[in-house]
Design an enzyme around this catalytic site. Structure first.
Site, PDB file in Angstrom:
ATOM      1  CG  ASP A 206      39.238  41.168  37.725  1.00  9.56           C
ATOM      2  OD1 ASP A 206      39.750  40.138  38.592  1.00  9.56           O
ATOM      3  OD2 ASP A 206      40.026  41.155  36.657  1.00  9.56           O
ATOM      4  CB  ILE A 207      44.127  44.103  38.527  1.00  8.26           C
ATOM      5  CG1 ILE A 207      44.190  44.758  39.880  1.00  8.26           C
ATOM      6  CG2 ILE A 207      45.235  44.749  37.667  1.00  8.26           C
ATOM      7  CD1 ILE A 207      45.283  44.373  40.814  1.00  8.26           C
ATOM      8  CD  GLU A 249      43.044  38.543  38.952  1.00  8.45           C
ATOM      9  OE1 GLU A 249      42.755  38.383  38.056  1.00  8.45           O
ATOM     10  OE2 GLU A 249      43.613  37.816  39.648  1.00  8.45           O
TER      11      GLU A 249
END
Length: 330
Positions: A206-207, A249
């Site tokens: 996950d960003i 994302e």
């Protein structure tokens, strides 16, 4: 005049044979069987091979071989064929699908061969190989050229069909496989590991603070960050590791034949690489949750759930880190 009629009838037969093939473009086994039948009508051979290239670089490249001679080295034929195909496209994973038809024990040297790639608009569509102890071609050169043109048409249609299927499995923004393809691959890998008792690891990425990135710099910059990270991931991992855009994302990686201990090093390398990467003078980090196939995993959904839990734990405890699920047996 009679020769002309014979030639004309021959061409009509060829056209009819190939017209039938069109109905089986999406039925691989039937298509290959019927193509071998056509090759047998017009060529002398002990071994014949058909290879359909895929636009999917992760696909295993399969050389379908029709063999009439037991005394051959399959590995040598496969290696020679794909070495030739590699002149037109990088070939990674290969294997042979062997069909034997009344295989004999003839020890004569198979000194005549034809390895023919089919190309269109700089794309490798596939290829055929024909190997024989005798002269390969039964018919004249005009018929040969006609056959090759008809074969090229079939290879074009097959590639276009494969391309459509491939595009339906790929995320348009990042070029990664999409969520639907992830579900398919996760179930396949889980079933394979369960059957053969082999490891595999699932990583969920996950960003960090991606919503803030979009809100502060705009969605266009957010898309750039997502595409850039996707490219970094693809360049960091092996060709056998499969990368997906899970949603938003979030990105997932399926790593076959790999336990979480062995997966940790490349994942830490990835995390470090992204934290130091210059995103148009902005810093971006990622959090990663990891789980592997183990005694606590009973279904494919279990490994997904454990990796997601580890991702949540990583984000709740400072972000920019890798967290690995440790089963109860550890």
């Amino acid at each position: 005049m009679n020769n002309f009629l014979l030639d004309k009838n021959n061409y009509i037969d060829i056209i009819n044979d190939f017209r039938i093939l069109i109905d089986f473009i999406n039925y691989n086994d039937v298509l290959i069987e019927k193509m071998f039948h056509i090759l047998e009508k017009h060529f002398n051979f002990e071994i014949s091979g058909i290879f359909f290239n895929s636009p999917d670089i992760y696909c295993t490249n399969i050389l379908n071989l029709l063999i009439k001679n037991k005394n051959i080295n399959i590995e040598n034929i496969e290696q020679k064929f794909f070495n030739h195909m590699s002149e037109f496209k990088q070939i990674i994973k290969t294997k042979s699908n062997i069909i034997q038809v009344k295989a004999n024990d003839d020890n004569k040297i198979l000194e005549n061969e034809l390895i023919l790639p089919f190309l269109f608009q700089n794309k490798l569509l596939g290829g055929i190989c024909i190997i024989s102890k005798n002269e390969i071609l039964k018919t004249d050169i005009d018929t040969y050229n006609f056959l090759i043109n008809e074969l090229l048409s079939i290879f074009k249609l097959k590639y276009l069909y494969s391309e459509q299927i491939f595009k339906s499995s790929v995320d348009g923004l990042t070029g990664l496989y999409n969520r639907h393809q992830f579900d398919i691959n996760l179930n396949q890998e889980f079933n394979r590991s369960q059957r053969y008792n082999t490891p595999f690891t699932l990583a969920m990425i996950d960003i960090d603070h991606f919503k803030n990135i979009n809100d502060t710099y705009g969605h266009q910059f957010g898309d750039y960050v997502l595409k850039e990270i996707s490219q970094i991931i693809q360049n960091t991992f092996r060709k056998t590791d499969i990368v997906f855009r899970y949603g938003g994302e979030e990105i997932t990686i399926i790593m076959p034949e790999t336990n979480s201990n062995n997966a940790l090093l490349p994942l830490e390398k990835l995390r470090n690489k992204i934290s130091k990467h210059n995103f148009n003078n902005q810093n971006v980090t990622i959090s990663i949750g990891v789980a592997d196939f183990n005694n606590d995993i009973k279904t494919s959904n279990d490994i997904l759930k454990k990796a997601d839990e580890m991702l949540y734990y990583a984000k709740e405890n400072g972000r920019n880190q890798v967290k690995v699920f440790l089963p109860s047996s550890h």
